[in-house]
Design a protein around this motif. Structure first.
Motif, mmCIF file in Angstrom:
data_model
loop_
_atom_site.group_PDB
_atom_site.id
_atom_site.type_symbol
_atom_site.label_atom_id
_atom_site.label_comp_id
_atom_site.label_asym_id
_atom_site.label_seq_id
_atom_site.Cartn_x
_atom_site.Cartn_y
_atom_site.Cartn_z
ATOM 1 N N PHE A 77 -22.295 16.541 6.046
ATOM 2 C CA PHE A 77 -22.099 15.086 6.114
ATOM 3 C C PHE A 77 -23.332 14.407 6.687
ATOM 4 C CE2 PHE A 77 -17.575 15.990 5.513
ATOM 5 C CZ PHE A 77 -17.201 14.940 4.703
ATOM 6 N N ASN A 78 -23.910 15.052 7.685
ATOM 7 C CA ASN A 78 -25.092 14.510 8.325
ATOM 8 C C ASN A 78 -26.257 14.377 7.345
ATOM 9 O OD1 ASN A 78 -26.328 13.506 10.569
ATOM 10 N ND2 ASN A 78 -27.179 15.494 11.186
ATOM 11 N N THR A 79 -26.415 15.394 6.493
ATOM 12 C CA THR A 79 -27.494 15.366 5.506
ATOM 13 C C THR A 79 -27.294 14.251 4.491
ATOM 14 O OG1 THR A 79 -27.580 17.754 5.684
ATOM 15 C CG2 THR A 79 -28.728 16.776 3.794
ATOM 16 N N LEU A 80 -26.033 14.073 4.080
ATOM 17 C CA LEU A 80 -25.774 13.080 3.044
ATOM 18 C C LEU A 80 -25.849 11.659 3.589
ATOM 19 C CD1 LEU A 80 -22.864 14.896 1.201
ATOM 20 C CD2 LEU A 80 -25.152 14.494 0.308
ATOM 21 N N ASN A 81 -25.386 11.491 4.837
ATOM 22 C CA ASN A 81 -25.455 10.173 5.460
ATOM 23 C C ASN A 81 -25.176 10.314 6.954
ATOM 24 O OD1 ASN A 81 -24.778 7.582 6.495
ATOM 25 N ND2 ASN A 81 -24.375 6.876 4.408
ATOM 26 N N LYS A 82 -26.190 10.038 7.764
ATOM 27 C CA LYS A 82 -26.088 10.268 9.216
ATOM 28 C C LYS A 82 -24.849 9.626 9.847
ATOM 29 C CE LYS A 82 -30.205 11.775 11.349
ATOM 30 N NZ LYS A 82 -30.602 12.431 10.102
ATOM 31 N N LYS A 83 -24.569 8.394 9.395
ATOM 32 C CA LYS A 83 -23.463 7.658 10.021
ATOM 33 C C LYS A 83 -22.112 8.331 9.810
ATOM 34 C CE LYS A 83 -25.145 2.936 9.789
ATOM 35 N NZ LYS A 83 -25.435 2.222 8.547
ATOM 36 N N TRP A 84 -22.024 9.184 8.788
ATOM 37 C CA TRP A 84 -20.732 9.767 8.450
ATOM 38 C C TRP A 84 -20.549 11.179 8.997
ATOM 39 C CZ3 TRP A 84 -16.521 7.705 5.641
ATOM 40 C CH2 TRP A 84 -16.688 6.353 5.309
ATOM 41 N N SER A 85 -21.466 11.603 9.868
ATOM 42 C CA SER A 85 -21.320 12.988 10.329
ATOM 43 C C SER A 85 -20.064 13.159 11.189
ATOM 44 C CB SER A 85 -22.565 13.467 11.071
ATOM 45 O OG SER A 85 -22.812 12.624 12.157
ATOM 46 N N PHE A 86 -19.510 12.034 11.680
ATOM 47 C CA PHE A 86 -18.272 12.164 12.474
ATOM 48 C C PHE A 86 -17.122 12.755 11.654
ATOM 49 C CE2 PHE A 86 -15.375 8.847 10.996
ATOM 50 C CZ PHE A 86 -16.224 8.044 10.238
ATOM 51 N N VAL A 87 -17.168 12.558 10.322
ATOM 52 C CA VAL A 87 -16.087 13.134 9.506
ATOM 53 C C VAL A 87 -16.143 14.661 9.587
ATOM 54 C CG1 VAL A 87 -15.029 13.245 7.214
ATOM 55 C CG2 VAL A 87 -16.213 11.179 7.926
ATOM 56 N N GLY A 88 -17.361 15.185 9.584
ATOM 57 C CA GLY A 88 -17.525 16.629 9.732
ATOM 58 C C GLY A 88 -16.941 17.106 11.053
ATOM 59 N N TRP A 89 -17.180 16.329 12.107
ATOM 60 C CA TRP A 89 -16.644 16.709 13.424
ATOM 61 C C TRP A 89 -15.133 16.652 13.460
ATOM 62 C CZ3 TRP A 89 -19.146 19.559 16.448
ATOM 63 C CH2 TRP A 89 -20.551 19.472 16.512
ATOM 64 N N LEU A 90 -14.604 15.597 12.860
ATOM 65 C CA LEU A 90 -13.149 15.451 12.819
ATOM 66 C C LEU A 90 -12.530 16.635 12.075
ATOM 67 C CD1 LEU A 90 -11.712 13.088 14.057
ATOM 68 C CD2 LEU A 90 -11.600 11.994 11.820
ATOM 69 N N ALA A 91 -13.189 17.003 10.973
ATOM 70 C CA ALA A 91 -12.694 18.141 10.192
ATOM 71 C C ALA A 91 -12.735 19.419 11.029
ATOM 72 C CB ALA A 91 -13.526 18.312 8.925
ATOM 73 N N ALA A 92 -13.754 19.517 11.897
ATOM 74 C CA ALA A 92 -13.915 20.743 12.681
ATOM 75 C C ALA A 92 -12.824 20.898 13.746
ATOM 76 C CB ALA A 92 -15.290 20.762 13.333
ATOM 77 N N ILE A 93 -12.193 19.772 14.125
ATOM 78 C CA ILE A 93 -11.134 19.867 15.144
ATOM 79 C C ILE A 93 -9.887 20.561 14.576
ATOM 80 C CG2 ILE A 93 -9.581 18.508 16.633
ATOM 81 C CD1 ILE A 93 -11.679 16.332 16.676
ATOM 82 N N VAL A 94 -9.677 20.368 13.256
ATOM 83 C CA VAL A 94 -8.439 20.878 12.658
ATOM 84 C C VAL A 94 -8.246 22.397 12.859
ATOM 85 C CG1 VAL A 94 -7.096 21.054 10.540
ATOM 86 C CG2 VAL A 94 -8.352 18.958 11.032
ATOM 87 N N PRO A 95 -9.239 23.224 12.480
ATOM 88 C CA PRO A 95 -9.006 24.664 12.691
ATOM 89 C C PRO A 95 -8.850 25.046 14.162
ATOM 90 C CG PRO A 95 -11.204 24.267 11.800
ATOM 91 C CD PRO A 95 -10.474 22.975 11.737
ATOM 92 N N ILE A 96 -9.429 24.243 15.073
ATOM 93 C CA ILE A 96 -9.265 24.537 16.508
ATOM 94 C C ILE A 96 -7.784 24.405 16.889
ATOM 95 C CG2 ILE A 96 -9.848 23.783 18.865
ATOM 96 C CD1 ILE A 96 -12.540 22.877 17.820
ATOM 97 N N VAL A 384 -1.324 14.394 10.475
ATOM 98 C CA VAL A 384 -2.119 13.281 10.990
ATOM 99 C C VAL A 384 -3.612 13.480 10.704
ATOM 100 C CG1 VAL A 384 -2.696 11.908 13.020
ATOM 101 C CG2 VAL A 384 -0.404 12.861 12.798
ATOM 102 N N LEU A 385 -4.186 14.540 11.329
ATOM 103 C CA LEU A 385 -5.638 14.698 11.202
ATOM 104 C C LEU A 385 -6.114 14.971 9.773
ATOM 105 C CD1 LEU A 385 -6.685 16.708 14.368
ATOM 106 C CD2 LEU A 385 -7.606 14.529 13.601
ATOM 107 N N MET A 386 -5.421 15.897 9.091
ATOM 108 C CA MET A 386 -5.897 16.242 7.753
ATOM 109 C C MET A 386 -5.831 15.069 6.776
ATOM 110 S SD MET A 386 -4.455 19.984 7.937
ATOM 111 C CE MET A 386 -5.064 21.114 6.763
ATOM 112 N N PRO A 387 -4.731 14.313 6.749
ATOM 113 C CA PRO A 387 -4.760 13.144 5.862
ATOM 114 C C PRO A 387 -5.894 12.181 6.222
ATOM 115 C CG PRO A 387 -2.514 13.567 6.576
ATOM 116 C CD PRO A 387 -3.390 14.509 7.343
ATOM 117 N N ILE A 388 -6.185 12.025 7.526
ATOM 118 C CA ILE A 388 -7.270 11.111 7.908
ATOM 119 C C ILE A 388 -8.621 11.646 7.421
ATOM 120 C CG2 ILE A 388 -8.527 10.133 9.879
ATOM 121 C CD1 ILE A 388 -5.842 9.913 11.340
ATOM 122 N N VAL A 389 -8.850 12.946 7.627
ATOM 123 C CA VAL A 389 -10.110 13.532 7.141
ATOM 124 C C VAL A 389 -10.209 13.382 5.625
ATOM 125 C CG1 VAL A 389 -11.397 15.694 6.859
ATOM 126 C CG2 VAL A 389 -10.318 15.174 9.052
ATOM 127 N N ALA A 390 -9.086 13.647 4.938
ATOM 128 C CA ALA A 390 -9.104 13.548 3.480
ATOM 129 C C ALA A 390 -9.404 12.113 3.046
ATOM 130 C CB ALA A 390 -7.755 14.003 2.917
#
Ligand code: PHE
Length: 451
Positions: A77-96, A384-390
């Motif tokens: 996400f960071n490579t494609l657009n810096k401002k959107w890297s938070f989506v990558g982080w949000l996605a990373a919380i799910v498996p935790i 909650v989280l997965m629909p938001i990430v999607a």
């Protein structure tokens, strides 16, 4: 720390590895109890529609983002657009959130395998056996520690390859066995009503909750909306046909879930007449029903042993992919070495998993927003989280980088059949539906509307 990216050696390798992550407890344990609880055929139909629309679109999207950038979620996400890297982080919380309680259920599988192998098959079929087990304090925690411990060791020593090889043999056995048990179960006295309940949609059972449950299950089962498919896509060579691989994974994943439902739902009717109470058993359904099926089968003990062994492997390939994801995110972020990271993830998961284990027994009275711990973690991640990430992923692709970017990436290898459909779903249908589903369910949760 730059890691060298290995590539999947062939399309089959990719499909099998992806299926290894996708096929797991979600298909065999989670799908049947949701289907039983949310109106059988109505749930099945909703799920199938979502697989063909959302599932297809999101799986293609994630794999293509991964392949285009050659990076895992946060960096991609960071490579494609810096401002959107938070989506990558949000996605990373799910498996935790998922890994700990997933491993609690993995522990239950271990327990049943052990019970069957040590000649207690008959006891497991008795009423109250399962409740008696999860009511205990130490035993379920012990099995949970064994499951997560094995997962951590495999991730630590990087011996996934061995497990993957083994699961390539186990997976077909699991499919054949599930098919066999499903046919047996559907033919038991009184089961026909259950088969009909499972395959005939009854529109009076339709509600927003059904759709939300089916949507959450779709993400969970296909390992979507948590960055995993992005990572897998990043290992994919440019000449692979993404679209046809996605179709194959979908067919495999949905096929096994369907059979697992057929194995369990009719049996509930056969043993308890399909009462509302029996159907809404939730997470414990499989553990209460299956032993009874095995008990009534000739050679049931042996079949039970093989079955739980196969399920254990399917669960391990999934828990490994969950832990791998968590480890690599933490390792990248904090520049730690692998051993330390594995230890941190293991310890954290044990701490988070223990309440999920106790929440079905001695901590039963503690509820978070009305949920037991395990169900709460499950709800937060899947509903909650997965629909938001999607949703964020769809908006990102639909309006920021534009669907064209990913279609071009797909067409490096082959023509993207259904690209119009893909663009429409990702820009309009998916975001609007997710907002509606989430909105209604929040309003419902707060008692503002009744749907
Ligand atoms: N898809 C897996 C299953 O159905 C669960 C899982 C979720 C695995 C997320 C990895 C990542 O059991």
């Amino acid at each position: 720390m730059e890691q060298k990216r290995s590539n999947f050696s062939g399309k089959l390798g990719f499909v099998l590895a992806t299926a290894g992550s996708a096929v797991g407890l979600g298909n065999i344990w989670r799908f049947p109890y949701l289907a039983a609880k949310h109106g059988g055929g109505m749930f099945l139909l909703t799920y199938l529609i979502l697989v063909l629309t959302f599932g297809f679109t999101l799986a293609c999207t994630e794999i293509l983002i991964g392949r285009k950038t050659g990076q895992s979620a946060v960096k991609a996400f960071n490579t494609l657009n810096k401002k959107w890297s938070f989506v990558g982080w949000l996605a990373a919380i799910v498996p935790i959130i998922i890994l700990p309680y997933y491993s609690v259920i993995g522990g239950w599988i271990f327990k049943y395998l052990f019970a069957f192998a040590s000649g207690q098959a008959t006891a497991t079929a008795g009423d109250g056996y399962f409740t008696g087990f999860i009511d205990k304090i130490y035993e379920p925690i012990g099995w949970f520690l064994l499951f997560i411990g094995i997962t951590a060791l495999i991730v630590l020593f990087g011996v996934e390859k061995g497990i993957e090889k083994a699961s390539k043999i186990m997976m077909p056995v699991l499919v054949v066995l599930t098919l066999f048990i499903a046919i047996y179960s559907a033919c038991m006295p009184g089961a026909l009503k259950g088969v009909l309940y499972y395959i005939t949609p009854d529109f009076s059972h339709f509600s927003v909750t059904t759709v939300l449950a089916a949507l959450g299950q779709l993400f969970y089962s296909m390992s979507l909306a948590m960055g995993i498919m992005i990572t897998y896509g990043s290992y994919m060579k440019k000449d692979f046909n993404v679209v046809s691989s996605v179709h194959q994974v979908e067919i495999f994943d949905t096929g096994i879930a369907f059979l697992a439902g057929l194995m369990i739902v009719p049996a509930v009717f056969s043993f308890s007449g399909g009462s509302e109470d029996a159907l809404s058993k939730g997470p414990s359904l499989m553990f209460i029903t299956l032993p009874k099926v095995f008990q009534s089968m000739p050679g049931g003990t042996i079949i039970g042993i093989i079955f739980f062994l196969m399920v254990l492997f399917a669960a391990l390939t999934s828990s490994i992919s969950l832990m791998e994801t968590v480890v690599s995110v933490i390792q990248d972020k904090f520049k730690l070495n692998r051993k330390v990271t594995c230890l941190i993830v293991f310890t954290g998961s044990v701490i988070l998993g223990i309440p999920s284990s106790l929440g079905n027994g001695v901590w039963e009275s503690i509820k978070i927003f009305g949920f037991a711990f395990l169900d709460f973690f499950d709800f937060i991640s899947n509903s909650v989280l997965m629909p938001i990430v999607a949703l964020l992923t769809c908006v990102f692709v639909g309006y920021i980088i534009k669907p064209k970017t990913l279609i071009e990436e797909a067409e490096i290898s082959a023509e993207f059949k259904g690209k119009k459909f893909f663009s429409v779903v990702i820009r309009y249908i998916a975001p609007i539906c997710i907002i509606l589903i989430l909105g209604f369910s929040v309003l419902e949760a707060f008692g503002i509307i009744k749907v």
